[in-house]
Design a protein around this motif. Structure first.
Motif, PDB file in Angstrom:
ATOM      1  N   GLY A   1     -34.146   8.171  -1.934  1.00 35.33           N
ATOM      2  CA  GLY A   1     -33.027   8.421  -2.828  1.00 35.33           C
ATOM      3  C   GLY A   1     -31.688   8.495  -2.127  1.00 35.33           C
ATOM      4  N   LYS A   2     -31.695   8.538  -0.794  1.00 35.63           N
ATOM      5  CA  LYS A   2     -30.442   8.576  -0.026  1.00 35.63           C
ATOM      6  C   LYS A   2     -30.150   7.145   0.440  1.00 35.63           C
ATOM      7  N   GLU A   3     -29.478   6.385  -0.388  1.00 33.20           N
ATOM      8  CA  GLU A   3     -29.375   4.937  -0.198  1.00 33.20           C
ATOM      9  C   GLU A   3     -28.798   4.535   1.153  1.00 33.20           C
ATOM     10  N   SER A   4     -27.693   5.158   1.543  1.00 37.65           N
ATOM     11  CA  SER A   4     -27.054   4.789   2.811  1.00 37.65           C
ATOM     12  C   SER A   4     -27.949   5.147   3.994  1.00 37.65           C
ATOM     13  N   THR A   5     -28.611   6.308   3.909  1.00 38.34           N
ATOM     14  CA  THR A   5     -29.510   6.728   4.987  1.00 38.34           C
ATOM     15  C   THR A   5     -30.708   5.790   5.078  1.00 38.34           C
ATOM     16  N   VAL A   6     -31.257   5.404   3.931  1.00 34.10           N
ATOM     17  CA  VAL A   6     -32.388   4.473   3.898  1.00 34.10           C
ATOM     18  C   VAL A   6     -31.996   3.139   4.534  1.00 34.10           C
TER      19      VAL A   6
ATOM     20  N   ASN B   1     -39.448   9.651  32.646  1.00 33.02           N
ATOM     21  CA  ASN B   1     -38.184   9.045  32.204  1.00 33.02           C
ATOM     22  C   ASN B   1     -38.239   8.494  30.780  1.00 33.02           C
ATOM     23  N   THR B   2     -39.316   8.796  30.088  1.00 33.45           N
ATOM     24  CA  THR B   2     -39.428   8.327  28.712  1.00 33.45           C
ATOM     25  C   THR B   2     -38.327   8.941  27.850  1.00 33.45           C
ATOM     26  N   ARG B   3     -37.660   8.100  27.076  1.00 34.96           N
ATOM     27  CA  ARG B   3     -36.587   8.569  26.191  1.00 34.96           C
ATOM     28  C   ARG B   3     -37.173   8.801  24.796  1.00 34.96           C
ATOM     29  N   ILE B   4     -37.211  10.065  24.393  1.00 38.40           N
ATOM     30  CA  ILE B   4     -37.845  10.444  23.126  1.00 38.40           C
ATOM     31  C   ILE B   4     -36.840  11.146  22.231  1.00 38.40           C
ATOM     32  N   VAL B   5     -36.860  10.792  20.959  1.00 27.65           N
ATOM     33  CA  VAL B   5     -36.147  11.582  19.961  1.00 27.65           C
ATOM     34  C   VAL B   5     -37.158  11.940  18.877  1.00 27.65           C
ATOM     35  N   TYR B   6     -37.290  13.238  18.651  1.00 29.01           N
ATOM     36  CA  TYR B   6     -38.183  13.730  17.604  1.00 29.01           C
ATOM     37  C   TYR B   6     -37.367  14.610  16.664  1.00 29.01           C
ATOM     38  N   VAL B   7     -37.234  14.187  15.406  1.00 28.80           N
ATOM     39  CA  VAL B   7     -36.420  14.912  14.440  1.00 28.80           C
ATOM     40  C   VAL B   7     -37.101  14.928  13.078  1.00 28.80           C
ATOM     41  N   SER B   8     -36.649  15.830  12.228  1.00 25.84           N
ATOM     42  CA  SER B   8     -37.046  15.770  10.822  1.00 25.84           C
ATOM     43  C   SER B   8     -36.169  14.725  10.134  1.00 25.84           C
ATOM     44  N   SER B   9     -36.612  14.234   8.996  1.00 32.93           N
ATOM     45  CA  SER B   9     -35.791  13.249   8.272  1.00 32.93           C
ATOM     46  C   SER B   9     -34.484  13.896   7.808  1.00 32.93           C
ATOM     47  N   GLU B  10     -34.522  15.215   7.531  1.00 36.53           N
ATOM     48  CA  GLU B  10     -33.304  15.913   7.127  1.00 36.53           C
ATOM     49  C   GLU B  10     -32.292  15.928   8.273  1.00 36.53           C
ATOM     50  N   LYS B  11     -32.777  16.150   9.503  1.00 37.13           N
ATOM     51  CA  LYS B  11     -31.887  16.159  10.658  1.00 37.13           C
ATOM     52  C   LYS B  11     -31.295  14.762  10.882  1.00 37.13           C
ATOM     53  N   TYR B  12     -32.133  13.736  10.718  1.00 34.76           N
ATOM     54  CA  TYR B  12     -31.646  12.357  10.845  1.00 34.76           C
ATOM     55  C   TYR B  12     -30.534  12.104   9.822  1.00 34.76           C
ATOM     56  N   THR B  13     -30.756  12.553   8.597  1.00 35.13           N
ATOM     57  CA  THR B  13     -29.767  12.368   7.526  1.00 35.13           C
ATOM     58  C   THR B  13     -28.468  13.105   7.828  1.00 35.13           C
ATOM     59  N   ILE B  14     -28.610  14.357   8.272  1.00 40.58           N
ATOM     60  CA  ILE B  14     -27.414  15.142   8.599  1.00 40.58           C
ATOM     61  C   ILE B  14     -26.620  14.478   9.722  1.00 40.58           C
ATOM     62  N   ASP B  15     -27.322  13.988  10.754  1.00 39.00           N
ATOM     63  CA  ASP B  15     -26.642  13.302  11.859  1.00 39.00           C
ATOM     64  C   ASP B  15     -25.917  12.055  11.370  1.00 39.00           C
ATOM     65  N   PHE B  16     -26.559  11.331  10.460  1.00 40.65           N
ATOM     66  CA  PHE B  16     -25.954  10.101   9.950  1.00 40.65           C
ATOM     67  C   PHE B  16     -24.698  10.410   9.123  1.00 40.65           C
TER      68      PHE B  16
ATOM     69  N   ASP C   1     -41.668  14.147   8.131  1.00 38.82           N
ATOM     70  CA  ASP C   1     -41.358  14.200   6.691  1.00 38.82           C
ATOM     71  C   ASP C   1     -40.396  13.084   6.272  1.00 38.82           C
ATOM     72  N   ILE C   2     -40.763  11.865   6.582  1.00 43.21           N
ATOM     73  CA  ILE C   2     -39.895  10.717   6.303  1.00 43.21           C
ATOM     74  C   ILE C   2     -39.655  10.548   4.808  1.00 43.21           C
ATOM     75  N   GLN C   3     -40.510  11.125   3.966  1.00 38.06           N
ATOM     76  CA  GLN C   3     -40.354  10.966   2.515  1.00 38.06           C
ATOM     77  C   GLN C   3     -39.043  11.534   1.997  1.00 38.06           C
ATOM     78  N   PHE C   4     -38.431  12.449   2.766  1.00 38.40           N
ATOM     79  CA  PHE C   4     -37.213  13.097   2.287  1.00 38.40           C
ATOM     80  C   PHE C   4     -35.958  12.230   2.409  1.00 38.40           C
ATOM     81  N   ILE C   5     -36.096  11.029   2.981  1.00 39.16           N
ATOM     82  CA  ILE C   5     -34.922  10.140   2.965  1.00 39.16           C
ATOM     83  C   ILE C   5     -34.858   9.369   1.647  1.00 39.16           C
TER      84      ILE C   5
END
Length: 446
Positions: free
Chosen positions: A219-224, A172-187, A213-217
Motif C-alpha cells: 500500500g506504500k506505492e513509492s516505497t514499493v 567483511n560481509t556487508r549486511i543490512v538487516y531491517v524491518s520493512s517499517e525501518k526501510y520505509t522510514i529511511d526512504f 515483515d516485508i508485508q508492511f510495505i
C-alpha cells in the motif's frame, strides 16, 4: 503541547491496536513500562526489572520506535532503564546507541539468536536448514529466501542467525538487516532530506539484505517502487536477499504483481507452530539461557497451554523467572504456575464440556460411555477414566475434583487419585501417556 505522559499513552494505544503483537505480549511487556520521557531526540523508558528490560531491548525496539514516529512524526532513539534509575546525559546515550552489538552495522543483533540456539523441530526443520545454507553460500540458488508464518515462530531468530554466521565466517560481509517499517522510514527521510543517493548506497552497496515483515510495505506505492528497484539491483548482482512475512507472496494485498513474482522466484518456506515436544525443548533451552530451572511439570503445563507462539512461551517463562526472583521461597509447581500465569495462559482452550471430553476418551479407547462412567474396576475401563478425570480438570471450566466427582458419581478420593496418576506419568515424561493425551485432545478439537 502534549506532555510525555500523553504522548506515550497514544504510542501505547497505537502499539496495542497495530496487530503486530498479541494481547498477551502487550500485557506482558509493553504494559509493564512504568514511565516514559521524551527528551530532545531520546525516548527514555523505565521498566520494573531486568527481565522486562531485556525483552524490550531484544524484541520491541523497532515496534516502539516505529509507533513513536507514526505518532509524533519525529524519530527518537530508545533507551531503557530500570525503575528508580536516573536517566543519563544525552551524549552518553547517543554514544551507547551508536555502538551496537555488531560493529559497522546499525543493526543490533540479539547475541542469543544463533543457529546453535535455535531449537529444531518438525515445524521449522526446513527453514533452519535453508537459512543455514544461505548463510554458508549467499547469493546461490536459494535467492531470495522467503520465510513466512505467524508472528513468534522463529523467523527473526533465523535472520539474526544468518547475520551472526556470516559475521563469524566472512568478516567483511556487508549486511543490512531491517524491518520493512525501518526501510520505509529511511526512504521517506531520504525524500524529505533529498538524500536518495545516500539511501541507495546504504541498501544496494552490500552483500546481503534481510528485511523482516516485508508485508508492511504493501500500500506504500513509492516505497514499493523503490524496493522493486533495490531488489532487482541486488539480485542481478548476485547478492543475497532474505525476506520474512506472515503470509506467502501471493497473499500480500496492495503490492505490485511484479514484486510478488520476484519474492517467490527463489525458495519460499512455511514455518508452522511447534509441536508439543519442540515447545518443551524451547522452554528448557530458554531456561538454560536464563540460568534457571523448573520441574518438568511446569514445562509441560506451559507447553500444553501455549501452542501457537514461541514468544508467548518465552514470555511465560520470563514471567515465572521474575516471580521466582522476587519470591525465592515459593515452590513453583503446576498449581502455582497456573496461578502465576493465569493472565498469560489463554482461556480459549478451556471451553470444553464434560460430554466432549467423555466422547473423545471413549472414541480413543473404543469403549462406551456406560463403560467409562460405570463401576467396573477392570483395567480397560479404569485407565480411560483416569485420563478422563485429568482432561476434565484441565479443559472443562470450573471442573474441580469435587465437580468431576459429582459428574461421574465417584468418590472425591478416586478422582484425585486418577488425576494425580496421570500427572505423575507426565512428570516422569512417560512418552506413551503424553502421546495418548495429545491424541485425545486432537479428538476433542475435532
Amino acid at each position: 503541547m502534549k506532555n510525555s505522559i500523553q504522548v506515550w499513552r497514544e504510542v501505547k494505544e497505537r502499539i496495542k491496536n497495530s496487530g503486530a503483537i498479541s494481547e498477551v505480549q502487550y500485557n506482558t511487556w509493553i504494559d509493564f513500562i512504568t514511565e516514559a520521557e521524551f527528551k530532545n531526540n531520546i525516548l527514555y523508558l523505565w521498566v520494573p526489572n531486568s527481565v522486562v528490560k531485556t525483552a524490550i531491548e531484544e524484541r520491541y525496539v523497532d515496534l516502539i520506535t516505529t509507533s513513536v514516529f507514526k505518532t509524533t512524526k519525529k524519530e527518537y532513539m530508545l533507551y531503557v532503564l530500570l525503575t528508580g534509575t536516573k536517566a543519563p546525559e544525552e551524549i552518553e546515550v547517543i554514544e551507547k546507541i551508536n555502538n551496537p552489538i555488531i560493529k559497522n552495522d546499525e543493526t543490533k543483533l540479539n547475541p542469543k539468536y544463533t543457529f546453535e540456539n535455535f531449537v529444531v523441530g518438525n515445524s521449522n526443520r526446513f527453514a533452519h536448514a535453508y537459512a543455514l545454507s544461505v548463510a554458508e553460500q549467499p547469493g546461490g540458488r536459494f535467492n531470495p529466501l522467503y520465510l513466512y508464518g505467524k508472528s513468534g515462530l522463529g523467523k527473526t531468530h533465523l535472520c539474526h542467525s544468518i547475520c551472526h554466521f556470516m559475521r563469524q565466517t566472512k568478516e567483511n560481509t556487508r549486511i543490512v538487516y531491517v524491518s520493512s517499517e525501518k526501510y520505509t522510514i529511511d526512504f521517506i527521510a531520504s525524500l524529505q532530506n533529498k538524500t536518495q543517493d545516500v539511501f541507495r548506497e546504504k541498501y544496494r552497496n552490500l552483500d546481503i539484505l534481510i528485511v523482516d515483515d516485508i508485508q508492511f510495505i504493501a500500500g506504500k506505492e513509492s516505497t514499493v517502487e523503490e524496493f522493486f528497484h533495490t531488489f532487482n539491483y541486488l539480485y542481478e548482482n548476485g547478492k543475497q536477499i532474505v525476506l520474512t512475512s506472515d503470509k506467502p507472496p501471493k497473499d500480500i494485498d496492495n503490492i505490485d504483481e511484479r514484486l510478488k513474482q520476484r519474492f517467490g522466484m527463489g525458495l519460499t518456506i512455511d514455518i508452522t507452530p511447534p509441536d508439543f515436544e519442540t515447545r518443551v525443548a524451547i522452554l528448557k533451552n530458554k531456561a538454560k539461557d536464563l540460568d534457571v530451572s523448573f520441574s518438568d511439570e511446569v514445562y509441560v503445563y506451559i507447553a500444553d497451554n501455549i501452542k501457537s507462539n514461541i514468544r508467548e512461551l518465552e514470555g511465560a517463562l520470563n514471567k515465572l523467572t521474575a516471580f521466582k526472583e522476587i519470591n525465592p521461597n515459593i515452590i513453583i509447581n503446576e498449581s502455582t504456575c497456573a496461578d502465576i500465569l493465569k493472565e498469560t495462559v489463554s482461556d480459549e482452550e478451556i471451553n470444553y464440556s464434560y460430554d466432549i471430553v467423555k466422547t473423545a476418551v471413549c472414541k480413543y479407547f473404543h469403549i462406551t460411555e456406560e463403560e467409562l462412567t460405570g463401576k467396573s474396576r477392570r483395567k480397560e475401563y479404569v485407565v480411560p477414566r483416569q485420563y478422563c478425570f485429568y482432561l476434565c480438570e484441565k479443559y472443562v471450566k470450573k471442573a474441580t475434583s469435587i465437580a468431576i466427582g459429582r459428574e461421574f458419581e465417584k468418590d472425591h478420593s478416586t478422582i484425585i487419585y486418577g488425576i494425580n496418576k496421570i500427572k505423575d506419568e507426565i512428570k516422569n515424561k512417560n512418552q506413551k501417556t503424553l502421546t495418548i493425551i495429545e491424541d485425545i485432545k486432537a479428538l476433542m478439537h475435532n
